[in-house]
Design a protein around this motif. Sequence first.
Motif, PDB file in Angstrom:
ATOM      1  N   ALA A  87      38.939  23.649  30.657  1.00  0.00           N
ATOM      2  CA  ALA A  87      39.232  22.765  31.781  1.00  0.00           C
ATOM      3  C   ALA A  87      39.405  23.587  33.053  1.00  0.00           C
ATOM      4  CB  ALA A  87      40.498  21.970  31.491  1.00  0.00           C
TER       5      ALA A  87
ATOM      6  N   TYR B  26      41.180  23.981  36.596  1.00  0.00           N
ATOM      7  CA  TYR B  26      42.368  23.505  37.306  1.00  0.00           C
ATOM      8  C   TYR B  26      42.205  23.728  38.803  1.00  0.00           C
ATOM      9  CZ  TYR B  26      47.258  22.513  38.343  1.00  0.00           C
ATOM     10  OH  TYR B  26      48.418  21.950  38.837  1.00  0.00           O
TER      11      TYR B  26
ATOM     12  N   ASP C 123      44.260  21.863  41.116  1.00  0.00           N
ATOM     13  CA  ASP C 123      45.344  21.019  41.607  1.00  0.00           C
ATOM     14  C   ASP C 123      46.595  21.847  41.883  1.00  0.00           C
ATOM     15  OD1 ASP C 123      46.215  18.563  42.492  1.00  0.00           O
ATOM     16  OD2 ASP C 123      46.802  17.836  40.510  1.00  0.00           O
TER      17      ASP C 123
ATOM     18  N   ASN D  57      36.353  14.627  32.805  1.00  0.00           N
ATOM     19  CA  ASN D  57      37.673  15.239  32.641  1.00  0.00           C
ATOM     20  C   ASN D  57      37.645  16.760  32.717  1.00  0.00           C
ATOM     21  OD1 ASN D  57      38.922  12.720  32.228  1.00  0.00           O
ATOM     22  ND2 ASN D  57      38.322  12.728  30.054  1.00  0.00           N
TER      23      ASN D  57
ATOM     24  N   ALA E 141      40.191  19.198  36.887  1.00  0.00           N
ATOM     25  CA  ALA E 141      41.516  18.682  37.203  1.00  0.00           C
ATOM     26  C   ALA E 141      41.749  18.789  38.703  1.00  0.00           C
ATOM     27  CB  ALA E 141      42.584  19.464  36.443  1.00  0.00           C
TER      28      ALA E 141
ATOM     29  N   SER F 159      43.149  16.115  42.395  1.00  0.00           N
ATOM     30  CA  SER F 159      43.915  14.946  42.820  1.00  0.00           C
ATOM     31  C   SER F 159      43.112  14.128  43.814  1.00  0.00           C
ATOM     32  CB  SER F 159      45.237  15.361  43.478  1.00  0.00           C
ATOM     33  OG  SER F 159      46.103  15.959  42.540  1.00  0.00           O
TER      34      SER F 159
END
Length: 393
Positions: free
Chosen positions: A21, A23, A25, A329, A332, A334
């Motif tokens: 994943a 990241y 954020d 998905n 990650a 916002s």
Amino acid sequence: MPRIIPWIWPATTAESNAEPALYFDYAATTPVDERVIARMIECLGKADTFGNPASSSHAFGQRAKALVEGARQQVAELVNARPEQIVWTSGATESNNLALKGVAQARGKPTGHIISSQLEHKAVLDTLGQLEGQGFSVTYLAPDQDGAITPQALCQALRADTFLVSLMLVNNELGTLTDIDAIGRIVREHDALFHVDAAQATGKVSIDLKRLDVDLMSFSAHKTYGPKGIGALYIGSRAEGKLQAQIHGGGHELGLRSGTLATHQIVGMGEAFAMAREHAESERERISALRERLLKSLAGLPITINGNRTNHIPNTLSLTPYYDFALGNELALSSTSACNSASNEPSHVLLALRLRPSEALRTIRLSLGRYSTEREVDRAAQLIRSALTIPVP
């Protein structure tokens, strides 16, 4: 101090054969640095410094107190303040509450004028809403087209009864910077107090509280690779004696914030801020290069970049695609600040920039950090480019 090594987000067992994943954020929260964790663990077990810092009659408490004061020094050094001007809180939200409610309620009567902006974090906006309900008057400055709150806008809003101004240094959604140097001088000349929410700023921009005309400043550890649940409020000399405590019961922290001090969290915040001080310049250079790499990879896509392109930190990027799209998905990120995301409402920051609700709802915020890598940036750009190739019907 060991060299900072870029960190790859670990895959779960089910994901072990897939891409890890990504990241993006960091503006919502940062992972706690492993060196910070190591220092925190030293404050927990029976063989460690577990004592109550308020227990001054024995060595266990005295050792804990020494660690707390050492961390206070570390936080103060990052922003060029005196250690005695730093008051521990549970985070920037509590610091904002203590600053705003503390100053307003210490006046003894619910009258007078406060100035803030439409771009502030909910921790400020909701607190000001409570004060409005008590009788205080609040003006919320509108940003210019680049998302800036200007000194000119402040001057036009000042009134004879203005006693407090509260503005964030770095916007949590846009990454734009507020000119607190110029604004602070104006507030000081007006003989009002100036509060600055710096939760998103530590380690990203230089802060010199001996030079700036700032009276109160809020900090958070978890935005700077420290633990959640700990923060601090800087209280300058002009604000001394002008705050009413919001939490009572023991008279800790000069009577301004009662409660047993969490030594492990405080030590974690101190270590995180010390690391931010040591590595700030190199991190800014590296993250700036990553941001430029990301922007270059996204060039030509049907997107608008929100906020000023030059007066900003390199960590945060707000993008509004021209049409709806879908991301999986793997990435990650916002769509708004973490505190707003549960409401599924358009961002108040983006609406203040005159975006339509539909535009605000499809906006994404990408935020880079200490462990972001070129490989992650390239993969994120590829995912966004693929998602925007064909509009979602």
